[in-house]
Scaffold this motif. Structure first.
Motif, PDB file in Angstrom:
ATOM      1  N   ARG A   1      -2.127   0.568   6.499  1.00 34.82           N
ATOM      2  CA  ARG A   1      -3.531   0.195   6.562  1.00 34.82           C
ATOM      3  C   ARG A   1      -3.781  -0.606   7.836  1.00 34.82           C
ATOM      4  O   ARG A   1      -2.858  -1.228   8.376  1.00 34.82           O
ATOM      5  CB  ARG A   1      -3.930  -0.631   5.326  1.00 34.82           C
ATOM      6  CG  ARG A   1      -3.747   0.116   4.018  1.00 34.82           C
ATOM      7  CD  ARG A   1      -4.107  -0.738   2.810  1.00 34.82           C
ATOM      8  NE  ARG A   1      -5.545  -0.914   2.647  1.00 34.82           N
ATOM      9  CZ  ARG A   1      -6.325  -0.051   2.021  1.00 34.82           C
ATOM     10  NH1 ARG A   1      -5.839   1.064   1.512  1.00 34.82           N
ATOM     11  NH2 ARG A   1      -7.630  -0.288   1.901  1.00 34.82           N
TER      12      ARG A   1
ATOM     13  N   TYR B   1      -7.111  -0.202  -2.245  1.00 32.88           N
ATOM     14  CA  TYR B   1      -6.089  -1.247  -2.388  1.00 32.88           C
ATOM     15  C   TYR B   1      -6.745  -2.476  -3.001  1.00 32.88           C
ATOM     16  O   TYR B   1      -7.767  -2.965  -2.515  1.00 32.88           O
ATOM     17  CB  TYR B   1      -5.478  -1.592  -1.030  1.00 32.88           C
ATOM     18  CG  TYR B   1      -4.217  -2.410  -1.118  1.00 32.88           C
ATOM     19  CD1 TYR B   1      -3.082  -1.909  -1.752  1.00 32.88           C
ATOM     20  CD2 TYR B   1      -4.144  -3.684  -0.553  1.00 32.88           C
ATOM     21  CE1 TYR B   1      -1.908  -2.655  -1.829  1.00 32.88           C
ATOM     22  CE2 TYR B   1      -2.977  -4.432  -0.618  1.00 32.88           C
ATOM     23  CZ  TYR B   1      -1.861  -3.926  -1.260  1.00 32.88           C
ATOM     24  OH  TYR B   1      -0.696  -4.666  -1.347  1.00 32.88           O
TER      25      TYR B   1
ATOM     26  N   PRO C   1       0.835  -1.207   0.000  1.00 27.11           N
ATOM     27  CA  PRO C   1       0.000   0.000   0.000  1.00 27.11           C
ATOM     28  C   PRO C   1       0.868   1.255   0.000  1.00 27.11           C
ATOM     29  O   PRO C   1       2.016   1.237   0.448  1.00 27.11           O
ATOM     30  CB  PRO C   1      -0.793  -0.126   1.303  1.00 27.11           C
ATOM     31  CG  PRO C   1      -0.697  -1.557   1.711  1.00 27.11           C
ATOM     32  CD  PRO C   1       0.614  -2.051   1.188  1.00 27.11           C
ATOM     33  N   LEU C   2       0.294   2.333  -0.499  1.00 26.28           N
ATOM     34  CA  LEU C   2       1.012   3.612  -0.493  1.00 26.28           C
ATOM     35  C   LEU C   2       1.224   4.122   0.924  1.00 26.28           C
ATOM     36  O   LEU C   2       2.217   4.789   1.219  1.00 26.28           O
ATOM     37  CB  LEU C   2       0.229   4.652  -1.297  1.00 26.28           C
ATOM     38  CG  LEU C   2       0.057   4.363  -2.786  1.00 26.28           C
ATOM     39  CD1 LEU C   2      -0.816   5.438  -3.432  1.00 26.28           C
ATOM     40  CD2 LEU C   2       1.406   4.279  -3.487  1.00 26.28           C
ATOM     41  N   ARG C   3       0.260   3.814   1.796  1.00 21.57           N
ATOM     42  CA  ARG C   3       0.300   4.247   3.195  1.00 21.57           C
ATOM     43  C   ARG C   3      -0.121   3.083   4.082  1.00 21.57           C
ATOM     44  O   ARG C   3      -0.738   2.137   3.609  1.00 21.57           O
ATOM     45  CB  ARG C   3      -0.634   5.452   3.401  1.00 21.57           C
ATOM     46  CG  ARG C   3      -0.158   6.719   2.681  1.00 21.57           C
ATOM     47  CD  ARG C   3      -1.222   7.787   2.654  1.00 21.57           C
ATOM     48  NE  ARG C   3      -2.327   7.426   1.779  1.00 21.57           N
ATOM     49  CZ  ARG C   3      -2.348   7.633   0.460  1.00 21.57           C
ATOM     50  NH1 ARG C   3      -1.312   8.195  -0.135  1.00 21.57           N
ATOM     51  NH2 ARG C   3      -3.392   7.292  -0.265  1.00 21.57           N
TER      52      ARG C   3
ATOM     53  N   GLU D   1      -7.134   2.608   5.281  1.00 21.19           N
ATOM     54  CA  GLU D   1      -6.204   3.558   5.879  1.00 21.19           C
ATOM     55  C   GLU D   1      -6.784   4.001   7.224  1.00 21.19           C
ATOM     56  O   GLU D   1      -8.013   4.124   7.366  1.00 21.19           O
ATOM     57  CB  GLU D   1      -5.983   4.738   4.939  1.00 21.19           C
ATOM     58  CG  GLU D   1      -5.257   4.334   3.675  1.00 21.19           C
ATOM     59  CD  GLU D   1      -4.827   5.515   2.810  1.00 21.19           C
ATOM     60  OE1 GLU D   1      -5.114   6.667   3.193  1.00 21.19           O
ATOM     61  OE2 GLU D   1      -4.201   5.278   1.758  1.00 21.19           O
TER      62      GLU D   1
ATOM     63  N   ARG E   1      -2.169  -4.347  -5.087  1.00 18.70           N
ATOM     64  CA  ARG E   1      -1.559  -3.077  -5.462  1.00 18.70           C
ATOM     65  C   ARG E   1      -2.480  -1.916  -5.125  1.00 18.70           C
ATOM     66  O   ARG E   1      -3.685  -2.091  -4.999  1.00 18.70           O
ATOM     67  CB  ARG E   1      -1.214  -3.064  -6.951  1.00 18.70           C
ATOM     68  CG  ARG E   1      -2.389  -3.180  -7.881  1.00 18.70           C
ATOM     69  CD  ARG E   1      -1.928  -3.406  -9.317  1.00 18.70           C
ATOM     70  NE  ARG E   1      -2.990  -3.221 -10.281  1.00 18.70           N
ATOM     71  CZ  ARG E   1      -3.937  -4.116 -10.551  1.00 18.70           C
ATOM     72  NH1 ARG E   1      -3.947  -5.272  -9.921  1.00 18.70           N
ATOM     73  NH2 ARG E   1      -4.872  -3.847 -11.452  1.00 18.70           N
ATOM     74  N   PRO E   2      -1.925  -0.708  -4.979  1.00 20.54           N
ATOM     75  CA  PRO E   2      -2.747   0.471  -4.688  1.00 20.54           C
ATOM     76  C   PRO E   2      -3.744   0.742  -5.808  1.00 20.54           C
ATOM     77  O   PRO E   2      -3.530   0.382  -6.968  1.00 20.54           O
ATOM     78  CB  PRO E   2      -1.726   1.603  -4.570  1.00 20.54           C
ATOM     79  CG  PRO E   2      -0.431   0.923  -4.250  1.00 20.54           C
ATOM     80  CD  PRO E   2      -0.484  -0.392  -4.989  1.00 20.54           C
TER      81      PRO E   2
ATOM     82  N   ARG F   1     -12.524  -1.903  -3.262  1.00 14.07           N
ATOM     83  CA  ARG F   1     -11.152  -1.388  -3.259  1.00 14.07           C
ATOM     84  C   ARG F   1     -10.899  -0.404  -2.124  1.00 14.07           C
ATOM     85  O   ARG F   1      -9.860  -0.506  -1.449  1.00 14.07           O
ATOM     86  CB  ARG F   1     -10.822  -0.793  -4.629  1.00 14.07           C
ATOM     87  CG  ARG F   1     -10.728  -1.873  -5.706  1.00 14.07           C
ATOM     88  CD  ARG F   1     -10.375  -1.321  -7.067  1.00 14.07           C
ATOM     89  NE  ARG F   1     -10.162  -2.416  -8.017  1.00 14.07           N
ATOM     90  CZ  ARG F   1      -9.780  -2.235  -9.280  1.00 14.07           C
ATOM     91  NH1 ARG F   1      -9.601  -1.006  -9.753  1.00 14.07           N
ATOM     92  NH2 ARG F   1      -9.601  -3.279 -10.077  1.00 14.07           N
TER      93      ARG F   1
END
Length: 270
Positions: free
Chosen positions: A26, A212, A22-24, A40, A202-203, A120
């Protein structure tokens, strides 16, 4: 002429793209005792849900075994769909489809269903099915996705690729999606067999960039009789084309195919 080969460096790039963190950070999303997804940490602070009839909060932030997460209380399907509607109202869901997808726990057991638009943002595992179709001379039938598709518009894809709805088995989804996308009856195809399974993580842009993707894909392969040609039925395909392995591989390297289609075709070509 030698058959085309897959460059190992391309395969490494392809597989790295399929499994991304993830980008950030979770945190877990629970329903009852089951982990059903991830979000998130502050994402669900953006919505407000009224209490349940018994006075309990529909959505509760809590800590379990030292892990902070979110708990959807009450009946799973009803609770998740109220959550999906609230996300949609705030512009935090994907494209609304009026389609229910299965919600599995960490062991793959289905505990409920939810509107597809919410999977998602909520990090819920989804299932999909793809069909790779070849003709007798070895060329591949592929589809170009419609330019108004919310995901991967205009990219090339396998002959058929679709989600497994909450009421479907994989086999049932294969039959339904093959007709809807390609106008072909699975019973009329030759040498239909399971090719494999893969997972992508993937994000995603859904949820304002807080989404995600976690998706399990079963893919099948078949021979399309030379007397048949795919014809789209649901308006989600721009066109179909026949490509030989060299053209297929070149378009894969040029990123003209969806990631899922490239992974599946790489597995088959390898």
């Amino acid at each position: 002429m030698n058959p085309p080969t897959l460059d190992p460096s391309y395969l490494r790039i392809l597989h790295a793209a399929a499994v991304q963190p993830p980008l950030r950070p979770r945190v877990p999303l629970w329903a009852g005792e089951a982990v059903i997804g991830s979000v998130e940490p502050e994402f669900l602070n953006k919505i407000v849900l009224p209490p349940l009839p018994d006075g309990r909060e529909q959505l509760l932030k809590e800590e379990r075994s030292g892990i902070l997460g979110w708990h959807v209380q009450g009946e799973v399907t009803a609770g998740l769909n109220r959550l999906a509607a609230a996300l949609h109202a705030m512009g935090l869901a994907g494209a609304w489809r009026d389609e229910q997808l299965a919600v599995p726990d960490a062991h793959g057991q289905v505990v409920g269903t939810v509107e597809r638009a919410a999977v998602r943002p909520l990090g819920i595992v989804t299932r999909a099915v793809h069909l790779v179709g070849q003709v007798t001379d070895g060329r591949f039938w592929v589809q170009q996705r419609a330019f108004d598709k919310p995901n991967d518009p205009g990219l090339w894809d396998t002959l058929m690729g679709g989600m497994v709805a909450g009421t479907d088995t994989v086999a049932k989804a294969l039959v339904r999606e093959t007709w809807e996308e390609a106008g072909l009856h699975v019973a009329d195809l030759l040498a239909v067999r399971h090719g494999g399974q893969l997972r992508t993580c993937r994000p995603a842009r859904d949820g304002g960039g807080a989404g995600y993707v976690v998706e399990d894909i079963d893919w099948y392969r078949c021979i399309v009789p030379d007397s048949m040609a795919p014809v789209n039925q649901d308006g989600e395909v721009e066109r179909f084309a026949l490509m030989d392995a060299r053209e297929l591989l070149q378009k894969m390297r040029n990123h003209d195919f969806t990631l899922e289609a490239a992974l599946i075709q790489a597995a088959l070509l390898a």
